[in-house]
Design a protein around this motif. Structure first.
Motif, PDB file in Angstrom:
ATOM      1  N   TYR A  12       0.837  -1.199   0.000  1.00 36.05           N
ATOM      2  CA  TYR A  12       0.000   0.000   0.000  1.00 36.05           C
ATOM      3  C   TYR A  12       0.877   1.257   0.000  1.00 36.05           C
ATOM      4  CZ  TYR A  12      -3.568   3.352   1.342  1.00 36.05           C
ATOM      5  OH  TYR A  12      -4.413   4.435   1.378  1.00 36.05           O
ATOM      6  N   LEU A  13       1.899   1.257   0.843  1.00 35.64           N
ATOM      7  CA  LEU A  13       2.816   2.408   0.886  1.00 35.64           C
ATOM      8  C   LEU A  13       3.502   2.633  -0.460  1.00 35.64           C
ATOM      9  CD1 LEU A  13       4.659   2.273   4.317  1.00 35.64           C
ATOM     10  CD2 LEU A  13       3.418   4.200   3.349  1.00 35.64           C
ATOM     11  N   ARG A  14       3.971   1.547  -1.060  1.00 36.97           N
ATOM     12  CA  ARG A  14       4.637   1.661  -2.358  1.00 36.97           C
ATOM     13  C   ARG A  14       3.694   2.265  -3.400  1.00 36.97           C
ATOM     14  NH1 ARG A  14       5.987  -3.370  -3.128  1.00 36.97           N
ATOM     15  NH2 ARG A  14       8.014  -3.139  -2.126  1.00 36.97           N
ATOM     16  N   GLU A  15       2.450   1.811  -3.402  1.00 34.61           N
ATOM     17  CA  GLU A  15       1.465   2.334  -4.350  1.00 34.61           C
ATOM     18  C   GLU A  15       1.190   3.814  -4.092  1.00 34.61           C
ATOM     19  OE1 GLU A  15      -0.906   2.742  -7.494  1.00 34.61           O
ATOM     20  OE2 GLU A  15       0.351   1.006  -7.064  1.00 34.61           O
ATOM     21  N   GLN A  16       1.054   4.187  -2.823  1.00 36.16           N
ATOM     22  CA  GLN A  16       0.821   5.599  -2.491  1.00 36.16           C
ATOM     23  C   GLN A  16       2.014   6.464  -2.899  1.00 36.16           C
ATOM     24  OE1 GLN A  16      -2.111   6.962  -1.319  1.00 36.16           O
ATOM     25  NE2 GLN A  16      -2.794   4.903  -1.803  1.00 36.16           N
ATOM     26  N   ARG A  17       3.215   5.937  -2.690  1.00 39.86           N
ATOM     27  CA  ARG A  17       4.433   6.667  -3.071  1.00 39.86           C
ATOM     28  C   ARG A  17       4.484   6.863  -4.587  1.00 39.86           C
ATOM     29  NH1 ARG A  17       9.103   4.842  -4.892  1.00 39.86           N
ATOM     30  NH2 ARG A  17       8.826   2.698  -4.193  1.00 39.86           N
ATOM     31  N   ARG A  18       4.145   5.825  -5.317  1.00 40.04           N
ATOM     32  CA  ARG A  18       4.158   5.928  -6.785  1.00 40.04           C
ATOM     33  C   ARG A  18       3.094   6.898  -7.284  1.00 40.04           C
ATOM     34  NH1 ARG A  18       5.253  -0.478  -7.939  1.00 40.04           N
ATOM     35  NH2 ARG A  18       7.495  -0.366  -7.594  1.00 40.04           N
ATOM     36  N   ALA A  20       2.043   9.431  -5.714  1.00 47.18           N
ATOM     37  CA  ALA A  20       2.531  10.770  -5.378  1.00 47.18           C
ATOM     38  C   ALA A  20       3.748  11.156  -6.227  1.00 47.18           C
ATOM     39  CB  ALA A  20       2.890  10.837  -3.898  1.00 47.18           C
ATOM     40  N   GLN A  21       4.176  10.237  -7.076  1.00 46.51           N
ATOM     41  CA  GLN A  21       5.332  10.432  -7.954  1.00 46.51           C
ATOM     42  C   GLN A  21       6.584  10.810  -7.156  1.00 46.51           C
ATOM     43  OE1 GLN A  21       3.858  13.226 -10.907  1.00 46.51           O
ATOM     44  NE2 GLN A  21       2.921  11.557 -12.073  1.00 46.51           N
ATOM     45  N   LEU A  22       6.826  10.025  -6.102  1.00 46.89           N
ATOM     46  CA  LEU A  22       8.006  10.218  -5.270  1.00 46.89           C
ATOM     47  C   LEU A  22       8.906   8.999  -5.367  1.00 46.89           C
ATOM     48  CD1 LEU A  22       6.324  11.553  -1.983  1.00 46.89           C
ATOM     49  CD2 LEU A  22       7.673  12.893  -3.618  1.00 46.89           C
ATOM     50  N   SER A  23      10.192   9.243  -5.390  1.00 48.89           N
ATOM     51  CA  SER A  23      11.130   8.126  -5.322  1.00 48.89           C
ATOM     52  C   SER A  23      11.204   7.659  -3.871  1.00 48.89           C
ATOM     53  CB  SER A  23      12.520   8.567  -5.790  1.00 48.89           C
ATOM     54  OG  SER A  23      13.093   9.453  -4.843  1.00 48.89           O
ATOM     55  N   LEU A  24      11.766   6.499  -3.672  1.00 52.91           N
ATOM     56  CA  LEU A  24      11.949   5.974  -2.328  1.00 52.91           C
ATOM     57  C   LEU A  24      12.761   6.966  -1.497  1.00 52.91           C
ATOM     58  CD1 LEU A  24      11.231   3.262  -0.876  1.00 52.91           C
ATOM     59  CD2 LEU A  24      13.560   2.556  -1.340  1.00 52.91           C
ATOM     60  N   ARG A  25      13.816   7.482  -2.074  1.00 54.24           N
ATOM     61  CA  ARG A  25      14.686   8.432  -1.371  1.00 54.24           C
ATOM     62  C   ARG A  25      13.942   9.726  -1.038  1.00 54.24           C
ATOM     63  NH1 ARG A  25      19.784   8.046  -0.624  1.00 54.24           N
ATOM     64  NH2 ARG A  25      20.058   6.554  -2.303  1.00 54.24           N
ATOM     65  N   ALA A  28      11.573   8.998   1.845  1.00 53.04           N
ATOM     66  CA  ALA A  28      12.347   8.788   3.066  1.00 53.04           C
ATOM     67  C   ALA A  28      12.815  10.131   3.630  1.00 53.04           C
ATOM     68  CB  ALA A  28      13.540   7.874   2.789  1.00 53.04           C
ATOM     69  N   ASP A  29      13.315  11.002   2.772  1.00 52.37           N
ATOM     70  CA  ASP A  29      13.758  12.325   3.218  1.00 52.37           C
ATOM     71  C   ASP A  29      12.599  13.137   3.776  1.00 52.37           C
ATOM     72  OD1 ASP A  29      16.366  11.756   2.478  1.00 52.37           O
ATOM     73  OD2 ASP A  29      16.261  12.888   0.586  1.00 52.37           O
ATOM     74  N   ALA A  30      11.472  13.137   3.063  1.00 52.00           N
ATOM     75  CA  ALA A  30      10.310  13.920   3.489  1.00 52.00           C
ATOM     76  C   ALA A  30       9.745  13.416   4.815  1.00 52.00           C
ATOM     77  CB  ALA A  30       9.226  13.888   2.410  1.00 52.00           C
ATOM     78  N   ALA A  31       9.839  12.105   5.045  1.00 49.38           N
ATOM     79  CA  ALA A  31       9.279  11.515   6.265  1.00 49.38           C
ATOM     80  C   ALA A  31      10.294  11.478   7.407  1.00 49.38           C
ATOM     81  CB  ALA A  31       8.779  10.103   5.977  1.00 49.38           C
ATOM     82  N   GLY A  32      11.547  11.762   7.107  1.00 53.07           N
ATOM     83  CA  GLY A  32      12.572  11.753   8.140  1.00 53.07           C
ATOM     84  C   GLY A  32      12.989  10.359   8.570  1.00 53.07           C
ATOM     85  N   VAL A  33      12.940   9.407   7.628  1.00 53.34           N
ATOM     86  CA  VAL A  33      13.405   8.046   7.902  1.00 53.34           C
ATOM     87  C   VAL A  33      14.513   7.712   6.913  1.00 53.34           C
ATOM     88  CG1 VAL A  33      11.181   7.284   8.815  1.00 53.34           C
ATOM     89  CG2 VAL A  33      11.686   6.936   6.408  1.00 53.34           C
ATOM     90  N   LEU A  56       5.122   9.171   7.613  1.00 54.66           N
ATOM     91  CA  LEU A  56       4.959   8.753   6.219  1.00 54.66           C
ATOM     92  C   LEU A  56       3.664   9.307   5.640  1.00 54.66           C
ATOM     93  CD1 LEU A  56       6.194   5.067   6.535  1.00 54.66           C
ATOM     94  CD2 LEU A  56       7.290   6.885   5.181  1.00 54.66           C
ATOM     95  N   ALA A  57       2.593   9.252   6.425  1.00 55.75           N
ATOM     96  CA  ALA A  57       1.300   9.766   5.959  1.00 55.75           C
ATOM     97  C   ALA A  57       1.398  11.261   5.670  1.00 55.75           C
ATOM     98  CB  ALA A  57       0.221   9.501   7.003  1.00 55.75           C
ATOM     99  N   LYS A  58       2.057  11.983   6.545  1.00 52.41           N
ATOM    100  CA  LYS A  58       2.214  13.425   6.345  1.00 52.41           C
ATOM    101  C   LYS A  58       2.997  13.703   5.068  1.00 52.41           C
ATOM    102  CE  LYS A  58       3.685  17.621   8.707  1.00 52.41           C
ATOM    103  NZ  LYS A  58       4.319  18.182   9.910  1.00 52.41           N
ATOM    104  N   ALA A  59       4.062  12.959   4.855  1.00 54.04           N
ATOM    105  CA  ALA A  59       4.886  13.145   3.657  1.00 54.04           C
ATOM    106  C   ALA A  59       4.113  12.785   2.391  1.00 54.04           C
ATOM    107  CB  ALA A  59       6.160  12.309   3.766  1.00 54.04           C
ATOM    108  N   LEU A  60       3.225  11.789   2.494  1.00 54.72           N
ATOM    109  CA  LEU A  60       2.423  11.361   1.339  1.00 54.72           C
ATOM    110  C   LEU A  60       1.138  12.185   1.191  1.00 54.72           C
ATOM    111  CD1 LEU A  60       2.777   7.506   1.755  1.00 54.72           C
ATOM    112  CD2 LEU A  60       3.615   8.859  -0.186  1.00 54.72           C
TER     113      LEU A  60
END
Length: 142
Positions: A12-18, A20-25, A28-33, A56-60
């Protein structure tokens, strides 16, 4: 509390990230992990805490409650209540007093409906001695 279903959470996270058109990096930077930690979450190898899920939710820019449900931390029914409260509290067009009054009304309606649902529980056989119709049904005698 439900058990964590990290595999589904990761997907689910991977799908939400995609979406949002965000790379993993970037996420991770936006969420502070860390990048490796986020990768492990997405692959279902790590169980993130509620705090990490909130970051993660805030970043997404999605509801943290949605991630809590995906992770099995929060029941679907609980999520509806939490999201309703969040919408009321987050509304900039009403003041704090109005927000509190709305929440009190919301709580009273929920309690009233829960009590009615308990009274109409299909598992309980109908009591033939119970009052029926009119105001007596709303105010049973002891």
């Amino acid at each position: 509390m439900a058990s964590l279903n990290v595999g589904n959470l990761g997907e689910y996270l991977r799908e939400q990230r995609r979406q949002a058109q965000l790379s993993l990096r970037q996420l991770a930077d936006a969420a502070g992990v860390s990048n490796p930690y986020l990768s492990q979450i997405e692959r279902g190898l790590r169980k993130p805490s509620a705090d990490i899920l909130q970051q993660l939710a805030k970043a997404l820019r999605i509801s943290a409650e949605t991630l809590y449900v995906q992770a099995g931390i929060l029941d679907e029914r609980d999520r509806d209540e939490v999201e309703t409260r969040a919408v009321i509290l987050g509304d900039p067009s009403i003041n704090e007093r109005q927000k509190q009054v709305l929440l009190q009304i919301y709580d009273s309606f929920r309690k009233e409906n829960a009590a009615e649902a308990d009274e109409a529980d299909p598992a309980d056989p109908a009591d033939p001695s119970a009052p029926s119709g009119g105001d007596d049904a709303m105010h049973p005698t002891n």
